[in-house]
Write a protein that holds these residues in place. Structure first.
Motif, PDB file in Angstrom:
ATOM      1  N   SER B  12      21.524  21.244  18.128  1.00  0.00           N
ATOM      2  CA  SER B  12      21.924  20.121  18.966  1.00  0.00           C
ATOM      3  C   SER B  12      23.251  19.635  18.390  1.00  0.00           C
ATOM      4  CB  SER B  12      20.849  19.038  18.874  1.00  0.00           C
ATOM      5  OG  SER B  12      21.272  17.908  19.574  1.00  0.00           O
ATOM      6  N   VAL B  13      24.325  19.756  19.198  1.00  0.00           N
ATOM      7  CA  VAL B  13      25.650  19.381  18.692  1.00  0.00           C
ATOM      8  C   VAL B  13      26.071  18.048  19.333  1.00  0.00           C
ATOM      9  CG1 VAL B  13      28.051  20.063  18.374  1.00  0.00           C
ATOM     10  CG2 VAL B  13      26.256  21.814  18.424  1.00  0.00           C
ATOM     11  N   VAL B  14      26.226  17.036  18.488  1.00  0.00           N
ATOM     12  CA  VAL B  14      26.643  15.712  18.973  1.00  0.00           C
ATOM     13  C   VAL B  14      28.164  15.624  18.837  1.00  0.00           C
ATOM     14  CG1 VAL B  14      26.406  13.225  18.674  1.00  0.00           C
ATOM     15  CG2 VAL B  14      24.464  14.731  18.179  1.00  0.00           C
ATOM     16  N   HIS B  15      28.847  15.599  19.975  1.00  0.00           N
ATOM     17  CA  HIS B  15      30.311  15.503  19.961  1.00  0.00           C
ATOM     18  C   HIS B  15      30.718  14.036  20.051  1.00  0.00           C
ATOM     19  CE1 HIS B  15      31.132  19.848  20.712  1.00  0.00           C
ATOM     20  NE2 HIS B  15      29.927  19.784  21.244  1.00  0.00           N
ATOM     21  N   LEU B  16      31.394  13.546  19.044  1.00  0.00           N
ATOM     22  CA  LEU B  16      31.880  12.166  19.076  1.00  0.00           C
ATOM     23  C   LEU B  16      33.396  12.199  19.309  1.00  0.00           C
ATOM     24  CD1 LEU B  16      29.927  10.666  16.025  1.00  0.00           C
ATOM     25  CD2 LEU B  16      29.283  10.631  18.439  1.00  0.00           C
ATOM     26  N   THR B  17      33.878  11.270  20.134  1.00  0.00           N
ATOM     27  CA  THR B  17      35.297  11.256  20.496  1.00  0.00           C
ATOM     28  C   THR B  17      35.869   9.850  20.369  1.00  0.00           C
ATOM     29  OG1 THR B  17      34.804  12.965  22.120  1.00  0.00           O
ATOM     30  CG2 THR B  17      36.934  11.890  22.322  1.00  0.00           C
ATOM     31  N   GLY B  18      37.091   9.764  19.850  1.00  0.00           N
ATOM     32  CA  GLY B  18      37.806   8.479  19.817  1.00  0.00           C
ATOM     33  C   GLY B  18      37.481   7.657  18.577  1.00  0.00           C
ATOM     34  N   ASP B  19      37.553   6.341  18.724  1.00  0.00           N
ATOM     35  CA  ASP B  19      37.315   5.424  17.607  1.00  0.00           C
ATOM     36  C   ASP B  19      35.823   5.095  17.505  1.00  0.00           C
ATOM     37  OD1 ASP B  19      40.012   5.405  17.323  1.00  0.00           O
ATOM     38  OD2 ASP B  19      40.296   3.260  17.728  1.00  0.00           O
ATOM     39  N   ILE B  20      35.284   5.261  16.318  1.00  0.00           N
ATOM     40  CA  ILE B  20      33.880   4.868  16.103  1.00  0.00           C
ATOM     41  C   ILE B  20      33.894   3.634  15.209  1.00  0.00           C
ATOM     42  CG2 ILE B  20      31.631   5.598  15.226  1.00  0.00           C
ATOM     43  CD1 ILE B  20      32.705   8.494  15.642  1.00  0.00           C
ATOM     44  N   ASP B  21      33.612   2.500  15.820  1.00  0.00           N
ATOM     45  CA  ASP B  21      33.656   1.252  15.054  1.00  0.00           C
ATOM     46  C   ASP B  21      32.395   0.428  15.328  1.00  0.00           C
ATOM     47  OD1 ASP B  21      34.044   0.203  17.562  1.00  0.00           O
ATOM     48  OD2 ASP B  21      36.202  -0.071  17.317  1.00  0.00           O
ATOM     49  N   LEU B  22      32.431  -0.813  14.868  1.00  0.00           N
ATOM     50  CA  LEU B  22      31.247  -1.678  14.987  1.00  0.00           C
ATOM     51  C   LEU B  22      30.722  -1.773  16.423  1.00  0.00           C
ATOM     52  CD1 LEU B  22      32.314  -4.703  12.754  1.00  0.00           C
ATOM     53  CD2 LEU B  22      30.400  -3.151  12.324  1.00  0.00           C
ATOM     54  N   SER B  23      31.657  -1.704  17.380  1.00  0.00           N
ATOM     55  CA  SER B  23      31.249  -1.928  18.763  1.00  0.00           C
ATOM     56  C   SER B  23      30.468  -0.736  19.325  1.00  0.00           C
ATOM     57  CB  SER B  23      32.478  -2.217  19.630  1.00  0.00           C
ATOM     58  OG  SER B  23      33.276  -1.055  19.712  1.00  0.00           O
ATOM     59  N   CYS B  24      30.668   0.447  18.768  1.00  0.00           N
ATOM     60  CA  CYS B  24      30.035   1.616  19.392  1.00  0.00           C
ATOM     61  C   CYS B  24      29.245   2.491  18.426  1.00  0.00           C
ATOM     62  CB  CYS B  24      31.085   2.456  20.110  1.00  0.00           C
ATOM     63  SG  CYS B  24      32.347   3.037  18.988  1.00  0.00           S
ATOM     64  N   SER B  25      29.319   2.202  17.127  1.00  0.00           N
ATOM     65  CA  SER B  25      28.583   3.061  16.185  1.00  0.00           C
ATOM     66  C   SER B  25      27.072   3.055  16.442  1.00  0.00           C
ATOM     67  CB  SER B  25      28.915   2.690  14.738  1.00  0.00           C
ATOM     68  OG  SER B  25      28.392   1.431  14.424  1.00  0.00           O
ATOM     69  N   TYR B  51      39.180   7.545  14.531  1.00  0.00           N
ATOM     70  CA  TYR B  51      38.913   6.534  13.501  1.00  0.00           C
ATOM     71  C   TYR B  51      37.415   6.399  13.349  1.00  0.00           C
ATOM     72  CZ  TYR B  51      38.289   1.877  11.431  1.00  0.00           C
ATOM     73  OH  TYR B  51      37.897   0.833  10.629  1.00  0.00           O
ATOM     74  N   ILE B  52      36.965   6.270  12.134  1.00  0.00           N
ATOM     75  CA  ILE B  52      35.535   5.997  11.939  1.00  0.00           C
ATOM     76  C   ILE B  52      35.403   4.908  10.879  1.00  0.00           C
ATOM     77  CG2 ILE B  52      35.268   7.925  10.283  1.00  0.00           C
ATOM     78  CD1 ILE B  52      32.364   8.225  11.471  1.00  0.00           C
ATOM     79  N   ASP B  53      34.670   3.857  11.196  1.00  0.00           N
ATOM     80  CA  ASP B  53      34.526   2.775  10.220  1.00  0.00           C
ATOM     81  C   ASP B  53      33.267   2.995   9.382  1.00  0.00           C
ATOM     82  OD1 ASP B  53      32.337   1.968  11.672  1.00  0.00           O
ATOM     83  OD2 ASP B  53      33.102  -0.036  12.134  1.00  0.00           O
ATOM     84  N   SER B  54      32.984   2.038   8.530  1.00  0.00           N
ATOM     85  CA  SER B  54      31.864   2.212   7.602  1.00  0.00           C
ATOM     86  C   SER B  54      30.528   2.301   8.319  1.00  0.00           C
ATOM     87  CB  SER B  54      31.824   1.045   6.615  1.00  0.00           C
ATOM     88  OG  SER B  54      33.021   0.992   5.917  1.00  0.00           O
ATOM     89  N   SER B  55      30.392   1.567   9.425  1.00  0.00           N
ATOM     90  CA  SER B  55      29.108   1.622  10.131  1.00  0.00           C
ATOM     91  C   SER B  55      28.905   3.008  10.745  1.00  0.00           C
ATOM     92  CB  SER B  55      29.025   0.526  11.202  1.00  0.00           C
ATOM     93  OG  SER B  55      29.969   0.735  12.230  1.00  0.00           O
ATOM     94  N   GLY B  56      30.006   3.653  11.137  1.00  0.00           N
ATOM     95  CA  GLY B  56      29.923   5.024  11.647  1.00  0.00           C
ATOM     96  C   GLY B  56      29.545   5.990  10.536  1.00  0.00           C
ATOM     97  N   VAL B  57      30.177   5.819   9.390  1.00  0.00           N
ATOM     98  CA  VAL B  57      29.871   6.677   8.246  1.00  0.00           C
ATOM     99  C   VAL B  57      28.419   6.467   7.812  1.00  0.00           C
ATOM    100  CG1 VAL B  57      30.424   7.157   5.821  1.00  0.00           C
ATOM    101  CG2 VAL B  57      32.269   6.756   7.458  1.00  0.00           C
ATOM    102  N   ALA B  58      27.990   5.203   7.800  1.00  0.00           N
ATOM    103  CA  ALA B  58      26.601   4.903   7.417  1.00  0.00           C
ATOM    104  C   ALA B  58      25.625   5.566   8.387  1.00  0.00           C
ATOM    105  CB  ALA B  58      26.386   3.388   7.386  1.00  0.00           C
ATOM    106  N   SER B  59      25.997   5.649   9.663  1.00  0.00           N
ATOM    107  CA  SER B  59      25.136   6.311  10.653  1.00  0.00           C
ATOM    108  C   SER B  59      24.995   7.796  10.332  1.00  0.00           C
ATOM    109  CB  SER B  59      25.711   6.145  12.066  1.00  0.00           C
ATOM    110  OG  SER B  59      25.816   4.780  12.384  1.00  0.00           O
ATOM    111  N   ALA B  83      38.799  11.068   9.911  1.00  0.00           N
ATOM    112  CA  ALA B  83      37.418  10.899   9.448  1.00  0.00           C
ATOM    113  C   ALA B  83      37.266  11.393   8.008  1.00  0.00           C
ATOM    114  CB  ALA B  83      36.461  11.651  10.365  1.00  0.00           C
ATOM    115  N   LEU B  84      37.970  12.481   7.697  1.00  0.00           N
ATOM    116  CA  LEU B  84      37.832  13.059   6.357  1.00  0.00           C
ATOM    117  C   LEU B  84      38.308  12.086   5.275  1.00  0.00           C
ATOM    118  CD1 LEU B  84      36.951  15.591   4.821  1.00  0.00           C
ATOM    119  CD2 LEU B  84      39.302  16.418   4.955  1.00  0.00           C
ATOM    120  N   SER B  85      39.417  11.385   5.553  1.00  0.00           N
ATOM    121  CA  SER B  85      39.937  10.468   4.526  1.00  0.00           C
ATOM    122  C   SER B  85      38.933   9.359   4.224  1.00  0.00           C
ATOM    123  CB  SER B  85      41.293   9.887   4.956  1.00  0.00           C
ATOM    124  OG  SER B  85      41.147   9.148   6.126  1.00  0.00           O
ATOM    125  N   VAL B  86      38.206   8.922   5.254  1.00  0.00           N
ATOM    126  CA  VAL B  86      37.188   7.882   5.038  1.00  0.00           C
ATOM    127  C   VAL B  86      36.001   8.460   4.255  1.00  0.00           C
ATOM    128  CG1 VAL B  86      35.625   6.262   6.178  1.00  0.00           C
ATOM    129  CG2 VAL B  86      37.884   6.665   7.136  1.00  0.00           C
TER     130      VAL B  86
END
Lengths: 264, 110
Positions: B12-25, B51-59, B83-86
């Motif tokens: 099952s491949v989950v494709h994520l696109t764009g900014d992943i932040d608090l509003s959508c993580s 972009y991926i924020d901490s809540s995205g990484v935590a997910s 994403a890699l730098s985060v």
């Protein structure tokens, strides 16, 4: 460069404590993703400038734009929203003593987001890992050393992934190794996340290591503002006094001195 | 952010696109956990993440932990530079199995 390119833009800021003028026409700009170090001796006005940048004090005159918004005229709601994009690492840590380190770091996420508990806990632990405090989340502030408290305060400042971070004397009281590690972390936050960072310090070594720009304050005015090299090579005597830790002569007339002592 | 879940080669491949932040993580998190709840080996494609924020990484961390508990495979595909730098900041690049692409992951089977 237009104003939109600056994360912070201060124009002609004047601040008083009572009748004493603390800031006297300070203007400066900080670009997005830059590290600005504000230096100056005790009483130079650097902490007062920081408090104004954080909208903790209102200036007598002048304007301060943070992330494009004038905070001197902003409504309480706008300031509340803006503050969610800003992290502050206070000199003393300002951690809540009744909460563990993990709870302190998680607090902004619990207050300002609706994230699931498990995500908040993982995020708090991630932040503690970044500041090399992994595994310490169950300790209370009283159980930490000074350096650990500073790092925990930074972890909390980063909790909401702020666009901008403010540090008040991050290196003060730290041993040289911990201080250098903190400097490296500040640089890494700029490089990897593009965070705009303002550091108030009088630690010269740290300032020259991390700064893209340095602003030197003296008696509430900007003595010089520029790159580390410009500041280091400045011919301004007072700047060199600060850089070489030379004491300054007391600049007061005999009459004024007598007046100050006697209050008469 | 947008997400799409595709079945491909037993994953099952989950494709994520764009900014992943608090509003959508939380949405990204749900798509990952749903996939794992269906007992699917799961790969998260981060190649189009800007972009991926901490809540995205935590997910992602929570997903990996859930997968381990269920003895399911979990990994990241084509991690974008942003994403890699985060991930690197939190030293998570050494934790997650990371592949350049699904093809790269399948090549591992020989």
């Amino acid at each position: 460069m237009s104003a939109n390119h600056y994360a912070i833009e201060v124009e002609d800021l004047v601040a008083y404590y009572g009748s004493r003028r603390i800031l006297d026409g300070v203007s400066l700009q900080v670009g997005y993703g830059e590290i600005m170090v504000i230096m100056g001796g005790s009483g130079s006005g650097k902490s007062t400038l920081l408090r104004h940048l954080l909208a903790l004090q209102t200036p007598r005159s002048g304007s301060i734009r943070i992330l494009g918004r004038d905070i001197t005229t902003a409504s309480a709601d706008m300031l509340h929203e803006l503050r969610q994009s800003i992290g502050v690492s206070f000199q003393g840590g300002a951690l809540l003593s009744s909460l563990t380190i993990g709870e302190n770091v998680a607090l902004p996420l619990r207050e300002h987001t609706r994230l699931d508990d498990s995500i908040i806990e993982i995020t708090a632990r991630l932040k503690l890992e970044i500041v090399s405090l992994g595994g310490f989340e169950h300790l209370y502030p009283a159980q930490l050393s000074g350096g650990m408290i500073k790092r925990a305060a930074l972890a909390r400042a980063m909790a909401m992934d702020p666009k901008m971070l403010f540090f008040d004397e991050p290196s003060a009281g730290l041993d040289p190794v911990v201080s250098s590690e903190l400097d490296d972390l500040i640089i890494k936050l700029r490089d990897t996340l593009g965070v705009t960072i303002v550091v108030v310090t009088h630690e010269l070594e740290s300032a020259f290591k991390i700064a893209d720009h340095i602003t030197v304050l003296d008696h509430g005015r900007i003595l010089i503002s520029g790159t580390a090299d410009i500041v280091r090579n400045s011919s301004i005597e007072r700047v060199q006094d600060l850089l070489h830790r030379r004491s300054r002569p007391i600049e007061i007339s005999a009459d004024d001195y007598l007046h100050r002592l006697t209050g008469g | 952010m947008a997400y799409q879940v595709k079945k491909d080669s037993g994953f099952s491949v989950v494709h994520l696109t764009g900014d992943i932040d608090l509003s959508c993580s939380p949405e990204a998190r749900k798509s990952i956990l749903d996939s794992l709840a269906a007992a699917q080996p799961t790969l998260v494609d981060l190649s189009a993440v800007t972009y991926i924020d901490s809540s995205g990484v935590a997910s992602l961390v929570e997903g990996y932990q859930t997968a381990k508990k269920k003895n399911l495979e979990f990994g990241l595909l084509g991690v974008s530079e942003a994403a890699l730098s985060v991930l690197e900041l939190a030293r998570l690049d050494r934790v997650f199995p990371i592949y350049a692409s699904l093809k790269d992951r399948l090549a591992k089977n020989g």
